[in-house]
Design a protein around this motif. Structure first.
Motif, mmCIF file in Angstrom:
data_model
loop_
_atom_site.group_PDB
_atom_site.id
_atom_site.type_symbol
_atom_site.label_atom_id
_atom_site.label_comp_id
_atom_site.label_asym_id
_atom_site.label_seq_id
_atom_site.Cartn_x
_atom_site.Cartn_y
_atom_site.Cartn_z
ATOM 1 N N UNK A 290 137.322 38.359 27.684
ATOM 2 C CA UNK A 290 136.203 37.522 27.296
ATOM 3 C C UNK A 290 135.810 37.644 25.839
ATOM 4 N N UNK A 291 136.613 38.338 25.057
ATOM 5 C CA UNK A 291 136.336 38.487 23.624
ATOM 6 C C UNK A 291 136.864 37.283 22.857
ATOM 7 N N UNK A 292 138.088 36.874 23.202
ATOM 8 C CA UNK A 292 138.724 35.743 22.551
ATOM 9 C C UNK A 292 139.727 36.185 21.510
ATOM 10 N N UNK A 293 140.892 35.578 21.519
ATOM 11 C CA UNK A 293 141.964 35.945 20.588
ATOM 12 C C UNK A 293 141.572 35.715 19.141
ATOM 13 N N UNK A 294 140.578 34.846 18.920
ATOM 14 C CA UNK A 294 140.139 34.595 17.546
ATOM 15 C C UNK A 294 139.460 35.821 16.933
ATOM 16 N N UNK A 295 139.130 36.819 17.765
ATOM 17 C CA UNK A 295 138.523 38.056 17.282
ATOM 18 C C UNK A 295 139.568 39.151 17.038
ATOM 19 N N UNK A 296 140.832 38.760 16.994
ATOM 20 C CA UNK A 296 141.905 39.751 16.852
ATOM 21 C C UNK A 296 141.899 40.426 15.487
ATOM 22 N N UNK A 297 141.295 39.782 14.477
ATOM 23 C CA UNK A 297 141.230 40.369 13.144
ATOM 24 C C UNK A 297 142.388 39.933 12.269
ATOM 25 N N UNK A 298 142.469 40.531 11.104
ATOM 26 C CA UNK A 298 143.513 40.202 10.141
ATOM 27 C C UNK A 298 144.630 41.234 10.207
ATOM 28 N N UNK A 299 145.702 40.972 9.466
ATOM 29 C CA UNK A 299 146.837 41.902 9.380
ATOM 30 C C UNK A 299 147.376 42.261 10.766
ATOM 31 N N UNK A 300 147.723 41.225 11.532
ATOM 32 C CA UNK A 300 148.151 41.423 12.917
ATOM 33 C C UNK A 300 149.592 41.875 13.046
ATOM 34 N N UNK A 301 150.420 41.595 12.047
ATOM 35 C CA UNK A 301 151.845 41.871 12.172
ATOM 36 C C UNK A 301 152.271 42.993 11.238
ATOM 37 N N UNK A 302 153.488 43.467 11.425
ATOM 38 C CA UNK A 302 154.025 44.531 10.559
ATOM 39 C C UNK A 302 155.423 44.186 10.091
ATOM 40 N N UNK A 303 155.783 42.910 10.186
ATOM 41 C CA UNK A 303 157.144 42.502 9.865
ATOM 42 C C UNK A 303 157.561 42.771 8.436
ATOM 43 N N UNK A 304 156.586 42.817 7.523
ATOM 44 C CA UNK A 304 156.897 43.054 6.113
ATOM 45 C C UNK A 304 156.474 44.452 5.653
#
Length: 318
Positions: A290-304
């Motif tokens: 119930x939080x929502x994926x839009x609250x996931x924050x920034x810098x979600x990946x580590x590909x680089x």
């Protein structure tokens, strides 16, 4: 002796779970407050029973209930799963109670607590899933399907640790747990921290769900090396990147937790499936909570990102 050890563990675990069940049923835990050296610290019943500033915040059972655990791990007890009857909500809450006074999901307000919980469980779900693209309920519904590696390719014994964490005769250190741990040195370090003889008895992890969750939370809360952040610190913002970190594209957020836990096994490879699968579990769990994926924050990946600990250093946890 091993049988006696397991029997004692089972009795203690059953007693704790019974008491915890009563506590979970009564969520009206009193918050006790005192001032120590000019700072407010609290306790909140059995779930956050050590005086700590973090116990002044909401605890996990305040915002994460049994039905939410069931929603996140809806398929774990179906016949197709490989750890039927093993994982449960009470085992998780009991395990978490050993770390909430240290800030596990109690750092900051309710939103940060829920975000960290979704982040931690996102790793758990992705690493224990037997879901696939067309699986019933979708690929994210099958977390906690496993509690151990089914077909280990080796014993995961590193003889270079023979003076610190020597391999026990007959023991196999393959992946076990909620965030699977591998290798004798990781079992040894976890055992010291959790006060369990995991070096000689790594099988305890796959026999006790509370211990399996404890090992995963310990890994989340503990830096792999001195001078590096824990996944917890990097996620909640208690870590400031150095100049070398920024040059290596390492910044606070969810992405860095993958770097800390898996290194170049997942990170620094661009948009690979393994990385995207972990991140997608995190976002999906935010929605289910119930939080929502839009609250996931920034810098979600580590590909680089460059790995903190390249695989040739032998320090990766998995």
């Amino acid at each position: 002796m091993a049988a006696m050890k397991l029997s004692a563990m089972a009795v203690v675990a059953l007693t704790i779970m019974t008491l915890a069940g009563l506590a979970i049923a009564d969520l009206s835990e009193e918050t006790k407050v005192k001032i120590v050296k000019g700072k407010k610290v609290c306790t909140r019943g059995w779930e956050c029973g050590t005086w700590s500033k973090y116990c002044c915040n909401q605890t996990i059972s305040d915002f994460f209930q049994v039905y939410q655990f069931e929603n996140l791990f809806a398929k774990r007890n179906l016949p197709e799963a490989h750890a039927v009857g093993f994982w449960d909500y009470q085992s998780f809450i009991i395990a978490a109670s050993q770390f909430q006074h240290l800030g596990f999901c109690t750092t900051g307000g309710k939103l940060m607590g829920m975000r960290e919980l979704a982040a931690f469980l996102g790793h758990v779900g992705s690493k224990t899933s037997c879901g696939y693209g067309v699986a019933t309920g979708g690929p994210f519904a099958w977390g906690l399907c496993y509690n151990r590696e089914l077909s280990p390719s080796q014993k995961y014994c590193d003889e270079s640790y023979k003076y610190t964490y020597p391999c026990s005769p007959g023991a196999d250190y393959y992946g076990r747990g909620a965030i699977p741990i591998y290798w004798n040195y990781n079992y040894g370090a976890a055992g010291v921290a959790l006060k369990e003889d995991l070096l000689n008895h790594p099988e305890y992890i796959e026999q006790n769900a509370t211990l399996a969750f404890q090992a995963a939370i310990w890994r989340w809360m503990t830096p792999l090396k001195k001078g590096q952040p824990s996944a917890h610190q990097a996620f909640v913002g208690d870590w400031k990147p150095t100049k070398n970190d920024t040059l290596s594209n390492r910044f606070p957020g969810f992405g860095i937790t993958m770097n800390i836990l898996y290194g170049d096994g997942v990170c620094g490879k661009g948009e690979v499936d393994d990385m995207n699968n972990i991140m997608s579990h995190y976002q999906h769990y935010l929605d289910l909570m119930g939080v929502g994926a839009e609250q996931a924050g920034t810098n979600l990946t580590c590909g680089e990102q460059k790995a903190f600990n390249p695989s040739n250093s032998g320090s990766s946890s998995s």
